[in-house]
Design a protein around this motif. Sequence first.
Motif, PDB file in Angstrom:
ATOM      1  N   MET A 156     -48.798  58.591 -89.678  1.00  0.00           N
ATOM      2  CA  MET A 156     -50.011  59.123 -90.339  1.00  0.00           C
ATOM      3  C   MET A 156     -49.920  60.640 -90.478  1.00  0.00           C
ATOM      4  O   MET A 156     -50.222  61.200 -91.533  1.00  0.00           O
ATOM      5  N   LEU A 157     -49.530  61.292 -89.380  1.00  0.00           N
ATOM      6  CA  LEU A 157     -49.476  62.757 -89.383  1.00  0.00           C
ATOM      7  C   LEU A 157     -48.396  63.270 -90.336  1.00  0.00           C
ATOM      8  O   LEU A 157     -48.593  64.277 -91.013  1.00  0.00           O
ATOM      9  N   ASP A 158     -47.291  62.529 -90.393  1.00  0.00           N
ATOM     10  CA  ASP A 158     -46.201  62.939 -91.282  1.00  0.00           C
ATOM     11  C   ASP A 158     -46.663  62.927 -92.741  1.00  0.00           C
ATOM     12  O   ASP A 158     -46.407  63.866 -93.500  1.00  0.00           O
ATOM     13  N   LYS A 159     -47.387  61.878 -93.115  1.00  0.00           N
ATOM     14  CA  LYS A 159     -47.889  61.778 -94.492  1.00  0.00           C
ATOM     15  C   LYS A 159     -48.941  62.854 -94.770  1.00  0.00           C
ATOM     16  O   LYS A 159     -48.954  63.469 -95.849  1.00  0.00           O
ATOM     17  N   ALA A 160     -49.844  63.058 -93.818  1.00  0.00           N
ATOM     18  CA  ALA A 160     -50.881  64.073 -94.010  1.00  0.00           C
ATOM     19  C   ALA A 160     -50.245  65.459 -94.132  1.00  0.00           C
ATOM     20  O   ALA A 160     -50.676  66.281 -94.964  1.00  0.00           O
ATOM     21  N   CYS A 161     -49.218  65.714 -93.331  1.00  0.00           N
ATOM     22  CA  CYS A 161     -48.572  67.030 -93.371  1.00  0.00           C
ATOM     23  C   CYS A 161     -47.849  67.258 -94.698  1.00  0.00           C
ATOM     24  O   CYS A 161     -47.786  68.390 -95.178  1.00  0.00           O
ATOM     25  N   ASP A 162     -47.326  66.199 -95.309  1.00  0.00           N
ATOM     26  CA  ASP A 162     -46.722  66.348 -96.635  1.00  0.00           C
ATOM     27  C   ASP A 162     -47.749  66.858 -97.643  1.00  0.00           C
ATOM     28  O   ASP A 162     -47.449  67.711 -98.483  1.00  0.00           O
ATOM     29  N   VAL A 163     -48.970  66.330 -97.558  1.00  0.00           N
ATOM     30  CA  VAL A 163     -50.032  66.772 -98.483  1.00  0.00           C
ATOM     31  C   VAL A 163     -50.416  68.224 -98.178  1.00  0.00           C
ATOM     32  O   VAL A 163     -50.598  69.041 -99.090  1.00  0.00           O
TER      33      VAL A 163
END
Length: 152
Positions: free
Chosen positions: A138-145
Amino acid sequence: MPTKILMVCLGNICRSPLAEGILQSKLPKDKFIVDSAGTGGWHAGEKPDKRSIEIAKNRGLNITNQRARQFKVSDFDTFDYIYVMDMSNYKNVLALSQNDNHKQKVKLILNELFPNENVEVPDPYYGGQDGFEQVYDMLDKACDVIVEKLKK
Ligand code: 4NP
């Protein structure tokens, strides 16, 4: 001046150390400073939880140099963006804010992925390693944004 981003959870040993390590790994170090803190101070001075260290290591990140600390009021002025993991963190951080500028800096991190849905990063502390893997993803995807927004 580098842009400064603070990741906040409850203990600063499970979720926000991962968020710090992940975001830091995606941004140029000369332009961005990423840190993390907990709304509670019980784990101050400790390394991240073994399970966070493990999942980070499996994904190629070393977060063992991090040490937990408690969120402090001066963080509102030090940091440009403050990302919290859940609604409880949000309430606890906002309760310390002193003006609208402080309040505007505080965002629920998964609202970057799912705008306005107020989805929380679940606290994995009392579960197993699989919970930490889900948190990492989840954090990896949010950090991409977040990276896409910060680079604009
Ligand atoms: P974190 O997880 O907020 O993601 O660091 C927790 C760590 C410790 C505790 C709770 C949550 N605790 O109660 O000690």
